[in-house]
Enzyme design. Structure first.
Site, PDB file in Angstrom:
ATOM      1  N   MET A 208     -22.872  32.644 -19.977  1.00 59.64           N
ATOM      2  CA  MET A 208     -23.105  32.126 -18.623  1.00 59.64           C
ATOM      3  C   MET A 208     -22.251  30.887 -18.412  1.00 59.64           C
ATOM      4  SD  MET A 208     -26.922  32.205 -16.993  1.00 59.64           S
ATOM      5  CE  MET A 208     -27.906  31.796 -18.386  1.00 59.64           C
ATOM      6  N   HIS A 209     -21.557  30.862 -17.293  1.00 60.15           N
ATOM      7  CA  HIS A 209     -20.746  29.676 -17.001  1.00 60.15           C
ATOM      8  C   HIS A 209     -20.575  29.420 -15.510  1.00 60.15           C
ATOM      9  CE1 HIS A 209     -17.732  32.838 -16.435  1.00 60.15           C
ATOM     10  NE2 HIS A 209     -17.030  31.959 -15.745  1.00 60.15           N
TER      11      HIS A 209
END
Length: 363
Positions: A208-209
């Site tokens: 996740m970013h």
């Protein structure tokens, strides 16, 4: 003919690698073709850039523009200034950009203003979500591109609907998959795999970013809570993006099955993916790789620019509402996840098709 290739961020390196190999192969067969590799420096952490050149057998860049850091506007301006000087000093017949990062857009703009032809590899993909910086990069790049190489017929349709002449659109397949298939025999087990006693198909890989998921602390906390508490106590491996690492410290998570590790190289990361039960991600490119490897993929986004990974592949859009995560995981554990198939021309030969077409165009 001479081609200038642009790489700036991790996905670029993966896409550029097979194109370089195809150029070298054509040259060995007697074609008049050569290339210059320009690294804009957009990603400057070694774990996010330099190791990919080593692992994927790409020659070191002819130049590194050193344009890392800063806001998106500062980075765009930095690349515009630096690449203009580079291109004036090293004229070329064609600037080839890949993907949808800031470097893609900025270098395309510079090339066109210097009256140099531009080709965009992975042209035409659209999420139709203008809150994504990548969508703006795609739209701007495709608005000034001369030759469009696409991963799907859906991308072809997007381009034609936007007014692009279809004779300049070439459906060639997916260079990401060229790299995946070429390197599959070399996937490398991370050292921690045995240390953590991980077992095949008994762990998850999480990435996740995206700001929409990680910048709102409470939302990020809820998403992480839903993930770690609905995977039946299986380990969740989280190779963490540098920007996400700073934020996650504020969550004070206390989950024994969450294992945070540093960013991994291409070969180690894809080993993890290949042997996982499933991947949970907000990345676009990973959904393509999981589709080809037949690994279930839960995408934490409300839209995708790669619809073929859903209609044909193993990907499902879970959305960005944390409460949608449990139903998705329940479906997986119930054995109801789709098997999926491989999209047309995702066969490992895309880069060769691209170079064949370029050679015809510039004869």
């Amino acid at each position: 003919m001479h081609i200038t290739l642009i790489a700036g961020a991790r996905p670029n390196f993966i896409k550029i690698a097979p194109i370089i190999h195809a150029i070298h192969k054509a040259k060995e067969l007697g074609e008049n073709i050569d290339c210059r590799l320009v690294h804009t420096g957009q990603h400057y952490d070694k774990k996010m850039s330099a190791t990919f050149f080593e692992e994927l057998n790409i020659p070191h860049p002819n130049t590194n523009l050193g344009c890392g850091g800063g806001s998106q506007a500062e980075q765009t301006a930095s690349i515009l200034i630096a690449f203009e000087k580079e291109l004036i000093a090293n004229p070329t017949d064609l600037v080839l950009v890949v993907g949808d990062v800031t470097s893609t857009m900025a270098c395309a703009i510079v090339a066109k203003k210097l009256n140099t032809k531009v080709t965009h590899v992975e042209a035409g993909i659209r999420s139709f979500d203008l809150t994504m910086p990548e969508e703006i990069n795609r739209m701007v790049t495709d608005s000034i591109t001369d030759y469009f190489f696409t991963t799907s017929t859906n991308a072809n349709e997007n381009l034609v609907k936007s007014g692009v002449n279809e004779k300049n659109v070439y459906f060639v397949g997916n260079v990401m998959i060229d790299t995946l298939l070429a390197n599959k025999p070399n996937f490398k087990k991370p050292l921690f795999f045995d240390e953590l006693q991980l077992k095949e198909k008994e762990y998850f890989v999480l990435t996740m970013h995206r700001p929409a998921n990680v910048d709102e602390i409470e939302k990020f906390r809820q998403m992480m809570f839903e993930i770690v508490n609905n995977v039946h106590q299986l380990p969740v491996l989280f190779p963490i993006h540098p920007r996400t690492a700073k934020i996650i410290k504020e969550l004070n998570l206390n989950a024994s099955n969450l294992i945070i590790v540093d960013p991994l190289g291409y070969l180690e990361f894809n080993y993890l993916v290949q042997h996982s039960k499933a991947v949970i991600t907000d990345s676009g490119g990973i959904t393509e790789e999981t589709t080809v490897m037949g690994i279930p993929c839960l995408t934490l986004r409300d839209n995708t620019e790669r619809p073929e990974t859903i209609t044909l592949g193993t990907n499902e859009l879970i959305g960005t509402n944390p409460k949608k995560i449990k139903p998705g995981l329940d479906k997986l554990f119930a054995g109801k996840w789709k098997k999926g198939g491989i999209p047309e021309l995702w066969d490992g030969k895309t880069a060769e098709r691209i170079i064949d077409e370029i050679l015809i165009l510039f004869k």
